[in-house]
Design an enzyme around this catalytic site. Structure first.
Site, PDB file in Angstrom:
ATOM      1  N   LYS A  35       0.838  -1.204   0.000  1.00  0.00           N
ATOM      2  CA  LYS A  35       0.000   0.000   0.000  1.00  0.00           C
ATOM      3  C   LYS A  35       0.875   1.258   0.000  1.00  0.00           C
ATOM      4  O   LYS A  35       2.083   1.172   0.265  1.00  0.00           O
ATOM      5  CB  LYS A  35      -0.929  -0.020   1.221  1.00  0.00           C
ATOM      6  N   TYR A 256      15.996  30.124   8.108  1.00  0.00           N
ATOM      7  CA  TYR A 256      14.801  30.833   8.578  1.00  0.00           C
ATOM      8  C   TYR A 256      14.728  30.818  10.102  1.00  0.00           C
ATOM      9  O   TYR A 256      14.925  29.776  10.724  1.00  0.00           O
ATOM     10  CB  TYR A 256      13.533  30.175   8.022  1.00  0.00           C
TER      11      TYR A 256
HETATM   12  C1  PLP Z   1      -0.385  -1.832   6.756  1.00  0.00           C
HETATM   13  C2  PLP Z   1      -0.977  -3.112   7.217  1.00  0.00           C
HETATM   14  C3  PLP Z   1      -0.174  -4.248   7.439  1.00  0.00           C
HETATM   15  C4  PLP Z   1       1.336  -4.194   7.384  1.00  0.00           C
HETATM   16  O1  PLP Z   1       1.829  -3.605   8.571  1.00  0.00           O
HETATM   17  P1  PLP Z   1       3.404  -3.444   8.862  1.00  0.00           P
HETATM   18  O2  PLP Z   1       3.473  -2.931  10.232  1.00  0.00           O
HETATM   19  O3  PLP Z   1       3.892  -2.465   7.850  1.00  0.00           O
HETATM   20  O4  PLP Z   1       3.998  -4.783   8.660  1.00  0.00           O
HETATM   21  C5  PLP Z   1      -0.815  -5.435   7.740  1.00  0.00           C
HETATM   22  N1  PLP Z   1      -2.156  -5.502   7.847  1.00  0.00           N
HETATM   23  C6  PLP Z   1      -2.952  -4.427   7.671  1.00  0.00           C
HETATM   24  C7  PLP Z   1      -4.416  -4.566   7.830  1.00  0.00           C
HETATM   25  C8  PLP Z   1      -2.385  -3.204   7.370  1.00  0.00           C
HETATM   26  O5  PLP Z   1      -3.171  -2.132   7.201  1.00  0.00           O
END
Ligand code: PLP
Length: 377
Positions: A35, A256
């Site tokens: 994702k 800044y």
């Molecule tokens: C993002 C996500 C994962 C992966 O989590 P990590 O901590 O990056 O391994 C797994 N399951 C769900 C439902 C997620 O949203």
């Protein structure tokens, strides 16, 4: 001159990290979480590199799933948030996606639709995170409704998400696993509970399918840990160059707001990277930065395209010298801790204007990290 800011994506490290998932969760199926454009690493690079070994992929949004299909990915793709409304359901069916079902409105959508081919669903149970999912007591009823849906494939699966698996001794994770196991269906169907922290620290959470995200990218899911101590290798190395070296006087203040003042006459480097590239604006003076592979520190406020570094330890540094913001030699976890964030946020916020270049040592490519090499995106 093209902008020297670049993120190198090490595909051999990615494959190595995938192997570490296998080692930690032997015999389990692996849903590689890609994702948010593979946590900023580029799903178009990451997914094809894992396609021959991952059992499935997971994304958050339907557009991301479509993108995987258009890359030619044919493995199952799980939509972690499921669909919102009929239109998304039709698109999900078209792309042959697996759907998480976490809310009754999604069941209503499935009940009312008619599809050419039923979709596979993963019923999500809220075992304690209190974000998405059905309460354990609702599972049996929802399960029955899904089983009676013509649009739902018969092999319904069961999943949950762990809220505190990154805290190694937290009893909450044990409670969540126990809660999940107490659901009747959990012993009958395929299950999934574990994120990266579950993979590494909670073998009893492995179920049939593990869902690693951050560890694939070489980053530790633990607040106190480093990827290296988990046997992982960083996939992203965020680089730039010095574009100026100035000899400043004792009492001169930097950038800044003039928030950092030179305690003595000293050389100060200006690096061609800023918050518009995804470097965190709130990084305080003292945040580590590598110049010519040696540690130095950020000084003054980060601006849009530039930041300044202390060059007292590098009196011979010159414009053009390479800078590493995080990655090889400087874990993103360490930078994140200084910034009051987590490495997940740093890597996933890399800006689209940052050119990406792929390193693949398995393909015989030299591991050069020069900001001037590699293709841009
Ligand atoms: C993002 C996500 C994962 C992966 O989590 P990590 O901590 O990056 O391994 C797994 N399951 C769900 C439902 C997620 O949203």
């Amino acid at each position: 001159m093209t902008r020297p800011t670049r993120a190198f994506i090490d595909i051999s490290a990615l494959r190595h990290n995938f192997q570490q998932v296998r080692k930690a969760a032997p015999g389990r199926k692996i849903l590689a979480v890609v994702k948010a454009d593979a946590y900023g690493h580029g799903a178009a690079r990451v997914a094809p590199a894992l396609d021959d070994r991952a059992d499935a992929f997971a994304v958050a949004r339907i557009e991301e799933a479509e993108a995987l299909r258009s890359l030619g990915i044919t493995k199952p793709v799980l939509l972690l948030g499921g669909v919102c409304g009929h239109e998304e359901l039709v698109a999900a069916a078209k792309y042959d996606l697996d759907l998480v079902v976490h809310h009754e409105s999604q069941i209503v959508t499935l009940e009312r639709a008619s599809l050419h081919k039923p979709v596979r669903v993963w019923l999500k149970v809220d075992t304690g995170m209190h974000r998405l999912g059905f309460a354990p007591g609702q599972v049996a009823g929802m399960w029955e409704r899904l089983e009676n849906c013509k649009t739902v494939a018969t092999t319904i699966r069961l999943m949950t998400h762990l809220a505190r698996a990154d805290e190694r001794d937290d009893p909450g994770t044990k409670d969540q696993i126990a809660c999940f196991s107490s659901i009747d269906k959990a012993s009958e169907v395929q299950t999934s509970l574990a994120n990266s922290a579950g993979v590494l620290a909670w073998p009893e959470s492995h179920g049939d399918w593990v869902r690693p995200g951050i560890m694939l990218y070489g980053i530790s899911p633990f607040s106190d840990g480093s990827g290296e101590s988990e046997g992982l290798r960083p996939v992203m190395t965020f680089t730039s160059r010095l574009i100026a070296v100035n000899r400043l006087r004792k009492g001169d203040s930097i950038g800044y707001g003039g928030t950092w003042t030179c305690p003595e006459d000293m050389p100060v480097g200006v690096v061609a990277v800023g918050y518009a590239d995804g470097y965190p604006r709130h990084a305080p003076s003292g945040t580590p930065v590598l110049v010519n592979d040696a540690r130095t520190q950020l000084i003054g406020r980060v601006s849009m395209d530039l930041l300044s570094v202390d060059l007292r330890s590098q009196p011979t540094a010159r414009p053009g010298d390479p800078v590493i913001l995080w990655g090889r030699g400087l874990p993103a976890e360490e930078v994140a801790a200084r910034v009051g964030s987590i490495a997940y946020e740093l890597v996933s916020r890399i800006a689209p204007r940052v050119a990406m270049a792929v390193i693949d040592e398995d393909a015989g490519q030299e591991p050069v990290l020069s900001p001037s090499t590699g293709e841009s995106r």
